[in-house]
Structures are given as structure tokens and as C-alpha cells.
Design a protein around this motif. Structure first.
Motif, PDB file in Angstrom:
ATOM      1  N   SER A 238      14.678  26.722  26.918  1.00 17.68           N
ATOM      2  CA  SER A 238      13.852  26.016  26.347  1.00 17.68           C
ATOM      3  C   SER A 238      12.397  26.282  26.525  1.00 17.68           C
ATOM      4  O   SER A 238      11.695  26.288  25.494  1.00 17.68           O
ATOM      5  CB  SER A 238      14.190  24.458  26.778  1.00 17.68           C
ATOM      6  OG  SER A 238      14.019  24.372  28.074  1.00 17.68           O
ATOM      7  N   LEU A 239      12.048  26.812  27.798  1.00 14.93           N
ATOM      8  CA  LEU A 239      10.755  27.138  27.774  1.00 14.93           C
ATOM      9  C   LEU A 239      10.450  28.561  27.217  1.00 14.93           C
ATOM     10  O   LEU A 239       9.251  28.646  26.716  1.00 14.93           O
ATOM     11  CB  LEU A 239      10.542  27.336  29.416  1.00 14.93           C
ATOM     12  CG  LEU A 239      10.110  26.149  30.180  1.00 14.93           C
ATOM     13  CD1 LEU A 239      10.006  26.090  31.458  1.00 14.93           C
ATOM     14  CD2 LEU A 239       9.341  25.149  29.463  1.00 14.93           C
ATOM     15  N   GLN A 240      11.457  29.647  27.207  1.00 12.21           N
ATOM     16  CA  GLN A 240      11.289  30.746  26.479  1.00 12.21           C
ATOM     17  C   GLN A 240      11.029  30.483  24.896  1.00 12.21           C
ATOM     18  O   GLN A 240       9.987  30.817  24.491  1.00 12.21           O
ATOM     19  CB  GLN A 240      12.442  31.417  26.574  1.00 12.21           C
ATOM     20  CG  GLN A 240      12.826  32.108  27.941  1.00 12.21           C
ATOM     21  CD  GLN A 240      14.234  32.669  28.132  1.00 12.21           C
ATOM     22  OE1 GLN A 240      15.045  32.476  27.107  1.00 12.21           O
ATOM     23  NE2 GLN A 240      14.530  32.912  29.255  1.00 12.21           N
ATOM     24  N   GLN A 241      11.680  29.569  24.339  1.00  7.45           N
ATOM     25  CA  GLN A 241      11.491  29.209  22.772  1.00  7.45           C
ATOM     26  C   GLN A 241      10.282  28.829  22.717  1.00  7.45           C
ATOM     27  O   GLN A 241       9.517  29.138  21.790  1.00  7.45           O
ATOM     28  CB  GLN A 241      12.511  28.408  22.397  1.00  7.45           C
ATOM     29  CG  GLN A 241      14.087  28.657  22.587  1.00  7.45           C
ATOM     30  CD  GLN A 241      15.180  27.884  22.190  1.00  7.45           C
ATOM     31  OE1 GLN A 241      14.823  26.558  22.294  1.00  7.45           O
ATOM     32  NE2 GLN A 241      16.498  28.259  21.932  1.00  7.45           N
ATOM     33  N   LEU A 242       9.607  27.848  23.474  1.00  8.73           N
ATOM     34  CA  LEU A 242       8.486  27.061  23.503  1.00  8.73           C
ATOM     35  C   LEU A 242       7.197  28.341  23.577  1.00  8.73           C
ATOM     36  O   LEU A 242       6.133  28.355  22.994  1.00  8.73           O
ATOM     37  CB  LEU A 242       8.163  26.229  24.350  1.00  8.73           C
ATOM     38  CG  LEU A 242       7.176  25.030  24.418  1.00  8.73           C
ATOM     39  CD1 LEU A 242       6.921  24.541  22.943  1.00  8.73           C
ATOM     40  CD2 LEU A 242       7.030  24.069  25.462  1.00  8.73           C
ATOM     41  N   CYS A 243       7.363  29.122  24.486  1.00  6.88           N
ATOM     42  CA  CYS A 243       6.389  30.153  25.000  1.00  6.88           C
ATOM     43  C   CYS A 243       6.288  31.032  23.697  1.00  6.88           C
ATOM     44  O   CYS A 243       5.183  31.447  23.161  1.00  6.88           O
ATOM     45  CB  CYS A 243       6.753  31.002  26.044  1.00  6.88           C
ATOM     46  SG  CYS A 243       6.507  29.785  27.467  1.00  6.88           S
ATOM     47  N   LEU A 244       7.551  31.425  22.983  1.00  6.05           N
ATOM     48  CA  LEU A 244       7.377  32.367  21.701  1.00  6.05           C
ATOM     49  C   LEU A 244       6.610  31.659  20.849  1.00  6.05           C
ATOM     50  O   LEU A 244       5.912  32.532  19.914  1.00  6.05           O
ATOM     51  CB  LEU A 244       8.809  32.612  21.370  1.00  6.05           C
ATOM     52  CG  LEU A 244       9.724  33.654  22.332  1.00  6.05           C
ATOM     53  CD1 LEU A 244      11.460  33.491  21.755  1.00  6.05           C
ATOM     54  CD2 LEU A 244       9.307  34.964  22.326  1.00  6.05           C
TER      55      LEU A 244
ATOM     56  N   ALA B 182       5.464  22.671  20.371  1.00  5.25           N
ATOM     57  CA  ALA B 182       4.717  23.806  20.245  1.00  5.25           C
ATOM     58  C   ALA B 182       3.171  23.604  19.904  1.00  5.25           C
ATOM     59  O   ALA B 182       2.451  24.152  20.103  1.00  5.25           O
ATOM     60  CB  ALA B 182       5.499  24.680  19.336  1.00  5.25           C
ATOM     61  N   ILE B 183       2.989  22.713  19.011  1.00  4.79           N
ATOM     62  CA  ILE B 183       1.786  22.264  18.382  1.00  4.79           C
ATOM     63  C   ILE B 183       0.876  21.653  19.604  1.00  4.79           C
ATOM     64  O   ILE B 183      -0.278  22.192  19.733  1.00  4.79           O
ATOM     65  CB  ILE B 183       1.933  21.148  17.488  1.00  4.79           C
ATOM     66  CG1 ILE B 183       2.564  22.028  16.084  1.00  4.79           C
ATOM     67  CG2 ILE B 183       0.456  20.808  17.091  1.00  4.79           C
ATOM     68  CD1 ILE B 183       2.837  20.873  14.947  1.00  4.79           C
TER      69      ILE B 183
END
Length: 182
Positions: free
Chosen positions: A98-104, A168-169
């Protein structure tokens, strides 16, 4: 066929009466049901009855309240922020998906929109956006998460335009503020 109730509004009743009279005078026989609907619609300023119905449906959709904003997990955003350095570069690859997706999303935002890249160019761009030395991982994950489009032959890459999720925003705004202070 079911009957739907529609309101009818003409901004100027005098113009409505003139248009109705003109259209009825042009006919030699009585108009049918659909023809009357079209005449009334044209008299109110629409192209035909379908245009009137579509305009009213659009107005009803716009009058509906917008869906509530998705809740933001600020703890998750804070954890993602710790993966970035002061210049907004990804300093480590998070263990949690979930953090990977957010960082991407933060990397996605820094890829120029509506521009095509070859593999060398996108790799160079991603190399500049992180510090842990695995641009291939980032490129592959961005394609898997549908943040980047890649042709079958892997020669052309392009950012997929879309609205980031609420978290993400918030992350992008936080990273933007950190970059502005530098």
C-alpha cells in the motif's frame, strides 16, 4: 414504454405562442404525438424533444450532490513521506504494497504529461527521482499499477492521465511544500 414526468419551461410565453402558431400554420394536417413534442421543444429553444430530455437529465445529474470525499489515512501518508528525502526523491522502497502504490503516485506526478518516452529516457527520469538504484523496479511497478502505458515491444512509455486518489493528493501537496522550503 413507461412514461416519465418532465417539467416544461419556456422563458418567454409570447415567443412560445408565436413559434407554436407558425409551426402549426405550416402543416396541412394535425401533428402526431411525437411531432407535438418536437414542436413544443423547438418553441422552448431546443432542437427537438430528445435535446430537451437530455438537457433536463443533465441538469438533474448536475443538481445531485457530489459523492463524499474519500477519507484520507494521514498515518499512511506520513509513513510514505518518510520514504522521501528533502528534494522529493524516493530514498527507499517501502516493504508494504500500500505504501509502494502511494509512493509511485509521487513519481507519476513528476513525469511530464502527454509525452512519449523510450525506455532509456523513462529510465533516466526515474533514476533521477530515486536513490536506491532500481529504476527497472519502479518502471515495472508503474506499468503494473497502470500509472504508465508501455507498448508490447517496450519501446514507448507514456504517463496515463488520471486523478490520483485522495491520499496521493495529500502526499503530493506535502512533498510540494517540502520542495518549496528547500
Amino acid at each position: 414504454m413507461s412514461r416519465s414526468i418532465m417539467t416544461y419551461h419556456a422563458p418567454d410565453i409570447s415567443a412560445l405562442a408565436r413559434n407554436l402558431k407558425r409551426e402549426l400554420d405550416e402543416r396541412t394536417e394535425k401533428p402526431g404525438h411525437v411531432e407535438l413534442l418536437n414542436i413544443l421543444s423547438r418553441a422552448a429553444g431546443f432542437r427537438n424533444f430528445q435535446h430537451l430530455r437530455a438537457a433536463q437529465a443533465a441538469g438533474e445529474r448536475l443538481a445531485m450532490p457530489s459523492p463524499p470525499a474519500a477519507p484520507v489515512d494521514h498515518v499512511r501518508v506520513e509513513a510514505a513521506l518518510r520514504c522521501f528525502d528533502g528534494q522529493g526523491r524516493l530514498s527507499r522502497w517501502p516493504a508494504k504494497t500500500s505504501l509502494q502504490q502511494l509512493c509511485l503516485w509521487a513519481l507519476w506526478a513528476r513525469i511530464p504529461a502527454e509525452r512519449e518516452f523510450d525506455e532509456k529516457a523513462i529510465s533516466g527520469l526515474l533514476r533521477d527521482l530515486h536513490l536506491f538504484g532500481d529504476h527497472a523496479l519502479l518502471r515495472r511497478e508503474m506499468v503494473n499499477q497502470r500509472l504508465l502505458f508501455r507498448t508490447q515491444d517496450c519501446k514507448v512509455y507514456r504517463r496515463i492521465e488520471q486523478r490520483p486518489p485522495a491520499e496521493a493528493i495529500v502526499l503530493l501537496k506535502s512533498l510540494g511544500g517540502a520542495l518549496a522550503r528547500e
